[in-house]
Structure formats: C-alpha cells, structure tokens
Enzyme design. Sequence first.
Site, mmCIF file in Angstrom:
data_model
loop_
_atom_site.group_PDB
_atom_site.id
_atom_site.type_symbol
_atom_site.label_atom_id
_atom_site.label_comp_id
_atom_site.label_asym_id
_atom_site.label_seq_id
_atom_site.Cartn_x
_atom_site.Cartn_y
_atom_site.Cartn_z
ATOM 1 N N ASP A 128 0.866 -1.170 0.000
ATOM 2 C CA ASP A 128 0.000 0.000 0.000
ATOM 3 C C ASP A 128 0.914 1.235 0.000
ATOM 4 O O ASP A 128 2.103 1.129 0.325
ATOM 5 C CB ASP A 128 -0.867 -0.048 1.272
ATOM 6 C CG ASP A 128 -1.508 1.276 1.589
ATOM 7 O OD1 ASP A 128 -2.139 1.855 0.682
ATOM 8 O OD2 ASP A 128 -1.377 1.746 2.744
ATOM 9 N N ASP B 121 -0.064 5.027 1.071
ATOM 10 C CA ASP B 121 -0.218 5.979 2.173
ATOM 11 C C ASP B 121 -0.123 5.289 3.534
ATOM 12 O O ASP B 121 -0.814 4.311 3.800
ATOM 13 C CB ASP B 121 -1.559 6.714 2.048
ATOM 14 C CG ASP B 121 -1.627 7.530 0.766
ATOM 15 O OD1 ASP B 121 -0.645 8.227 0.458
ATOM 16 O OD2 ASP B 121 -2.651 7.446 0.058
#
Length: 220
Positions: A17, A19
């Site tokens: 991922d 963020d």
Amino acid sequence: MSAGTIGRASGPLVVLDADSTLILEEAIELLAEAAGSLEHVAAVTERAMRGELDFAASLRERVATLAGLADTELAAARDRMTPTPGVHELIAGVHAAGGLVGVVSGGFHELLDPLAERLGLDFCRANRLEVADGRLTGRVDGAVVDAAAKASALVEWADAAGIPLHRTIAVGDGANDLQMLDRAALGVAFCAKPIVRAQADVAIDRPDLSGVLALLGLRG
Ligand SMILES: [Mg+2]
C-alpha cells in the site's frame, strides 16, 4: 513499470500500500492542506481507513474538496512525501532474491509515480486526478482504485510475472487493504488500524519496512 516488460520472476511478489505504508503520510492530506480542507479530509480518511465508510464514495468526497487547487501544488505535495524507513532495504532484498515489488494505492499517480520510479518499484497503480486549465476539478479520472481493485492488482501482477500466489505477500495499514491482504499468501498489517491488525496474518508495529524481509526468510 509496464507488466508487459516483466519476465518470469523466480522470487516473491511483494505488494505495498502507499499511504502510511510506503510513505509516512496520507498523500491526500498534503493536497488538502493546500486546499484548506485538511481537517475535514483527515477526519474522513481516518474513518475510511478504520473501515467505517465506503472507500470509493469517501475518496470522491475528499477529492471534491480539492476543486480549484492549482496543479503546481502537486509538485509541492510530492516534495513533502517521506518514504518509510527500511523501504530501500526491502526493495533491494526482494530484487536480490529474484522477486518484484509493486505499489497499489487509493491515492494518486500524480504524486506516487516519480517516487515509485526513484525507488525502482516494478509496478505502480493508483487513481488519477482530473485536471482542467491547470487546476484540479475535484473529480477522480476513471474508476476508483478501491479494495477490490487492490486485490485484483496483486493477482494481475503475479500472473504477469509468473509468480504463483503462494509466493505473494501484501502489506498495508487500512481497511481498503484487507482484500489484497486476504488474497496474498501472507497478509501483513503494517502499523495498522485495529480492523486490519485483527484480520491480517501477521502484524509489524515498528515503522520499518525492512521487517518484511524477515517474514520472507530473506534476513537471518
Ligand atoms: Mg494506507
């Protein structure tokens, strides 16, 4: 970065991922700060990552607050993104083992692409911000990269590289990562929200991505 250029890989596929995983920030908050909507956007992001809101709808709502922002603010936001400690070590270690590393994000290509290229990531997928006359329109261009799209990216990249799913690992912190964590052979909750910690196979609570190497058996 194109799947078509990737040959058969002999090592693992690691999908990160972006963020609060690949980078320490939530990238949309860097734009919201410039747009004057930080407080609202940060509150909605927090709820979405906890799994309390539909991700796509919450993203559209947050992006709407960016309408009118000059596209020059994208470069300013990019400059403020901080790679998470250990990311260089993780990528080098996976590459040395014949594996590949991708990033899939509910954030934005406009912010992520230069960093992904600098880090030597093999795959990158995110949303696109619509821009007209040098300003953000407040809309996302195309389909939103949501939880299902993140899981699909992992499967697609593994397939493109000839890596069986039992050699895949996904790493994330938010509720929109749960489907890809579930799809991977090993799902890692990284400094994650409670719902993610509860459902992942394993949790890393120190903000250091090199810890993933130990899970892959690539560090003694
Ligand atoms: Mg995240």
